[in-house]
Design a protein around this motif. Sequence first.
Motif, PDB file in Angstrom:
ATOM      1  N   TYR A  85      96.950  42.054  27.640  1.00 52.17           N
ATOM      2  CA  TYR A  85      97.350  43.518  27.478  1.00 52.17           C
ATOM      3  C   TYR A  85      98.378  43.862  28.670  1.00 52.17           C
ATOM      4  CZ  TYR A  85      96.736  47.873  25.776  1.00 52.17           C
ATOM      5  OH  TYR A  85      96.899  49.351  25.091  1.00 52.17           O
ATOM      6  N   GLU A  86      98.540  43.099  29.617  1.00 53.74           N
ATOM      7  CA  GLU A  86      99.235  43.468  30.664  1.00 53.74           C
ATOM      8  C   GLU A  86     100.945  43.485  29.928  1.00 53.74           C
ATOM      9  OE1 GLU A  86      98.668  41.251  34.458  1.00 53.74           O
ATOM     10  OE2 GLU A  86      96.746  41.581  34.166  1.00 53.74           O
ATOM     11  N   GLU A  87     101.569  44.494  30.427  1.00 55.61           N
ATOM     12  CA  GLU A  87     103.182  44.528  29.937  1.00 55.61           C
ATOM     13  C   GLU A  87     103.871  43.460  30.555  1.00 55.61           C
ATOM     14  OE1 GLU A  87     106.691  47.732  29.763  1.00 55.61           O
ATOM     15  OE2 GLU A  87     105.015  48.089  30.914  1.00 55.61           O
ATOM     16  N   HIS A  88     104.509  42.654  29.894  1.00 53.69           N
ATOM     17  CA  HIS A  88     105.264  41.248  30.420  1.00 53.69           C
ATOM     18  C   HIS A  88     106.355  41.190  29.536  1.00 53.69           C
ATOM     19  CE1 HIS A  88     102.240  39.801  27.297  1.00 53.69           C
ATOM     20  NE2 HIS A  88     103.142  38.741  27.475  1.00 53.69           N
ATOM     21  N   LEU A  89     107.219  40.294  29.803  1.00 53.41           N
ATOM     22  CA  LEU A  89     108.113  39.652  28.921  1.00 53.41           C
ATOM     23  C   LEU A  89     108.171  38.099  28.934  1.00 53.41           C
ATOM     24  CD1 LEU A  89     110.712  38.496  30.937  1.00 53.41           C
ATOM     25  CD2 LEU A  89     111.300  41.164  30.913  1.00 53.41           C
ATOM     26  N   ASP A 106     102.201  45.641  20.899  1.00 54.91           N
ATOM     27  CA  ASP A 106     103.087  46.588  21.451  1.00 54.91           C
ATOM     28  C   ASP A 106     104.170  46.280  21.870  1.00 54.91           C
ATOM     29  OD1 ASP A 106     100.657  47.847  20.870  1.00 54.91           O
ATOM     30  OD2 ASP A 106      99.801  48.110  22.710  1.00 54.91           O
ATOM     31  N   VAL A 107     105.323  47.082  21.705  1.00 59.30           N
ATOM     32  CA  VAL A 107     106.867  47.075  22.304  1.00 59.30           C
ATOM     33  C   VAL A 107     107.152  48.222  22.740  1.00 59.30           C
ATOM     34  CG1 VAL A 107     107.163  44.689  20.855  1.00 59.30           C
ATOM     35  CG2 VAL A 107     107.895  46.888  20.104  1.00 59.30           C
ATOM     36  N   VAL A 154     106.706  26.895  25.743  1.00 58.10           N
ATOM     37  CA  VAL A 154     106.558  27.626  26.970  1.00 58.10           C
ATOM     38  C   VAL A 154     106.155  28.849  26.675  1.00 58.10           C
ATOM     39  CG1 VAL A 154     108.071  28.413  28.859  1.00 58.10           C
ATOM     40  CG2 VAL A 154     108.791  26.207  27.717  1.00 58.10           C
ATOM     41  N   TRP A 155     105.079  29.261  27.551  1.00 55.25           N
ATOM     42  CA  TRP A 155     104.391  30.614  27.300  1.00 55.25           C
ATOM     43  C   TRP A 155     104.218  31.106  28.664  1.00 55.25           C
ATOM     44  CZ3 TRP A 155     100.408  33.706  28.377  1.00 55.25           C
ATOM     45  CH2 TRP A 155     100.212  35.053  27.582  1.00 55.25           C
ATOM     46  N   THR A 156     105.012  31.521  29.389  1.00 55.22           N
ATOM     47  CA  THR A 156     104.925  31.967  30.622  1.00 55.22           C
ATOM     48  C   THR A 156     105.181  33.556  30.616  1.00 55.22           C
ATOM     49  OG1 THR A 156     105.490  30.032  31.762  1.00 55.22           O
ATOM     50  CG2 THR A 156     105.444  31.773  33.065  1.00 55.22           C
ATOM     51  N   PRO A 157     103.936  34.428  31.011  1.00 56.49           N
ATOM     52  CA  PRO A 157     104.535  35.792  30.771  1.00 56.49           C
ATOM     53  C   PRO A 157     104.982  36.059  32.142  1.00 56.49           C
ATOM     54  CG  PRO A 157     102.028  35.363  31.199  1.00 56.49           C
ATOM     55  CD  PRO A 157     102.848  33.841  31.110  1.00 56.49           C
ATOM     56  N   TYR A 158     105.827  37.100  32.253  1.00 62.14           N
ATOM     57  CA  TYR A 158     106.286  37.796  33.641  1.00 62.14           C
ATOM     58  C   TYR A 158     105.999  39.321  33.580  1.00 62.14           C
ATOM     59  CZ  TYR A 158     108.672  33.188  34.235  1.00 62.14           C
ATOM     60  OH  TYR A 158     109.103  31.755  34.168  1.00 62.14           O
ATOM     61  N   ASN A 159     105.027  39.642  34.350  1.00 68.87           N
ATOM     62  CA  ASN A 159     104.624  41.041  34.482  1.00 68.87           C
ATOM     63  C   ASN A 159     105.816  42.045  34.917  1.00 68.87           C
ATOM     64  OD1 ASN A 159     102.264  40.248  33.112  1.00 68.87           O
ATOM     65  ND2 ASN A 159     101.165  40.690  35.172  1.00 68.87           N
ATOM     66  N   ARG A 160     105.873  43.246  34.176  1.00 65.05           N
ATOM     67  CA  ARG A 160     106.699  43.934  34.664  1.00 65.05           C
ATOM     68  C   ARG A 160     106.340  44.601  36.182  1.00 65.05           C
ATOM     69  NH1 ARG A 160     108.849  48.957  30.737  1.00 65.05           N
ATOM     70  NH2 ARG A 160     110.699  49.425  31.917  1.00 65.05           N
TER      71      ARG A 160
END
Length: 179
Positions: A85-89, A106-107, A154-160
């Motif tokens: 749930y942390e905003e990421h890309l 959510d986008v 590859v599933w690496t989230p980069y938080n905003r």
Amino acid sequence: MVRAWYMDDSEEDQRKPHHLQPHQPVSQQDLQKLGVNSYKLDAENYETDPELAKIRKENNYSWMDIITIREDTLPNYEQKLKTFYEEHLHLDDEIRYILEGSGYFDVRDNLERWIRISMEKGDMITLPAGIYHRFTLDENNYVKALRLFVGEPVWTPYNRPADDFEARTKYLHLLAQTA
């Protein structure tokens, strides 16, 4: 097909629908302008579904796995839900196909407003690389989803904030073209 709407800014449980009042639905066309595509497929027969096979071939989705998110099956369940749930890309597209259960993606739209996308059995969604997003279960607290990838997963989230990545720059360029 998925349903989507603008979200309120309530601090209530993230698993609630969070409809903005008055309710403001978001169309499939508006989601497509953000690069978000959705499909309604046959989840009962996903292993042999010709429509899924066609989508996989056209988009080179060569790798897949299944994730089950439920308290009794996912280690560190509560922590994982907070992380999702942390905003990421991501630097690659994110493709999810709901086989059982339900949840929300959510986008952010081009004005930074949250859009909630409700997904249930048979819904598949593709989120473009570089879009800020997050995921949560709904109040049913269960989802089983097929994850698809181009090549190795590859599933690496980069938080905003993660605005310096090339994927984000390309995504913002896409938004400018569709505006």
